[in-house]
Design an enzyme around this catalytic site. Structure first.
Site, PDB file in Angstrom:
ATOM      1  N   GLU A 165      -1.587 -10.513  -5.541  1.00  0.00           N
ATOM      2  CA  GLU A 165      -1.522 -11.383  -6.728  1.00  0.00           C
ATOM      3  C   GLU A 165      -0.654 -10.754  -7.809  1.00  0.00           C
ATOM      4  OE1 GLU A 165      -4.156 -10.416  -5.025  1.00  0.00           O
ATOM      5  OE2 GLU A 165      -5.907 -11.678  -5.340  1.00  0.00           O
ATOM      6  N   GLU A 222       0.827  -1.207   0.000  1.00  0.00           N
ATOM      7  CA  GLU A 222       0.000   0.000   0.000  1.00  0.00           C
ATOM      8  C   GLU A 222       0.864   1.262   0.000  1.00  0.00           C
ATOM      9  OE1 GLU A 222      -2.945  -0.519   3.110  1.00  0.00           O
ATOM     10  OE2 GLU A 222      -3.961  -2.068   1.931  1.00  0.00           O
TER      11      GLU A 222
HETATM   12  N1  THU Z   1      -6.080  -6.807  -2.103  1.00  0.00           N
HETATM   13  C1  THU Z   1      -5.237  -7.744  -2.596  1.00  0.00           C
HETATM   14  O1  THU Z   1      -4.028  -7.753  -2.300  1.00  0.00           O
HETATM   15  N2  THU Z   1      -5.738  -8.684  -3.439  1.00  0.00           N
HETATM   16  C2  THU Z   1      -7.044  -8.739  -3.842  1.00  0.00           C
HETATM   17  O2  THU Z   1      -7.392  -9.540  -4.698  1.00  0.00           O
HETATM   18  C3  THU Z   1      -8.029  -7.855  -3.199  1.00  0.00           C
HETATM   19  C4  THU Z   1      -7.484  -6.735  -2.405  1.00  0.00           C
HETATM   20  C5  THU Z   1      -5.506  -5.769  -1.226  1.00  0.00           C
HETATM   21  C6  THU Z   1      -5.505  -4.372  -1.827  1.00  0.00           C
HETATM   22  C7  THU Z   1      -5.482  -3.513  -0.600  1.00  0.00           C
HETATM   23  O3  THU Z   1      -4.145  -3.359  -0.165  1.00  0.00           O
HETATM   24  C8  THU Z   1      -6.234  -4.326   0.443  1.00  0.00           C
HETATM   25  O4  THU Z   1      -6.259  -5.664  -0.035  1.00  0.00           O
HETATM   26  C9  THU Z   1      -7.655  -3.856   0.677  1.00  0.00           C
HETATM   27  O5  THU Z   1      -8.349  -3.755  -0.509  1.00  0.00           O
END
Ligand code: THU
Length: 165
Positions: free
Chosen positions: A77, A66
């Site tokens: 992913e 993030e």
């Molecule tokens: N997130 C993922 O890493 N993979 C996904 O398929 C869905 C969401 C992460 C993005 C963000 O850092 C957090 O989860 C909340 O959305």
């Protein structure tokens, strides 16, 4: 009537534990779980881990990254897929596992890949002309298995549509 309906069918298998999986896939699942532990998710506190298995047996992990500028963050992913493909551009992707850190996220739900990650998985199926198995490691070692991203992303936009004259 000058119309027809096209019905879509999708399916996945739910395993209650890891017993059915071969050693490599178990390793992949555990790598995704380990990756979730070091996710950088101070803003959402939603810790996601992924791991990619390549045709030469390599397992490449990734987790969500993030940023204080929220939209810059990247999903686990895609971190794993892009890392794998940047180091091994000619090696096809066989499997991907994804999970969340159930020790820190209070839910019983499985975490399916978001739409952007589905599109990215689809890209790697297309360029290597080979289905990618998807494992979603859910709470208490339950595992959801899909044979291809086509089960989650029907009618995908692919490179085949581009550069047509
Ligand atoms: N997130 C993922 O890493 N993979 C996904 O398929 C869905 C969401 C992460 C993005 C963000 O850092 C957090 O989860 C909340 O959305």
């Amino acid at each position: 009537m000058h119309m027809k309906e096209i019905k879509l069918e999708s399916s996945l298998i739910v395993h209650d534990n890891l017993l059915a999986f071969d050693e490599k896939t178990k390793e992949l699942l555990l790598a995704s779980r380990k990756a979730a532990k070091s996710a950088y998710a101070p803003y959402s506190q939603f810790y996601v881990g992924a791991a990619v298995l390549l045709e030469d047996g390599q397992i490449i992990p990734g987790n969500n990254q993030e940023n204080a500028v929220y939209p810059l963050g990247l999903c686990a992913e895609r971190v794993a897929l892009f890392a794998a493909h940047s180091i091994n551009p000619d090696t096809s992707v066989l499997e991907i596992a994804v999970t969340i850190d159930y020790d820190r996220i209070d839910t019983d739900q499985a975490a399916f890949p978001c739409g952007s990650c589905r599109q990215s998985i689809s890209e790697f199926e297309n360029i290597f002309d080979r289905d990618i198995k998807i494992y979603i490691l859910a709470k208490d070692d339950k595992v959801l298995v899909l044979d291809s991203i086509k089960q989650l992303l029907p009618f995908a936009f692919t490179k085949d549509l581009l550069n047509k004259k």
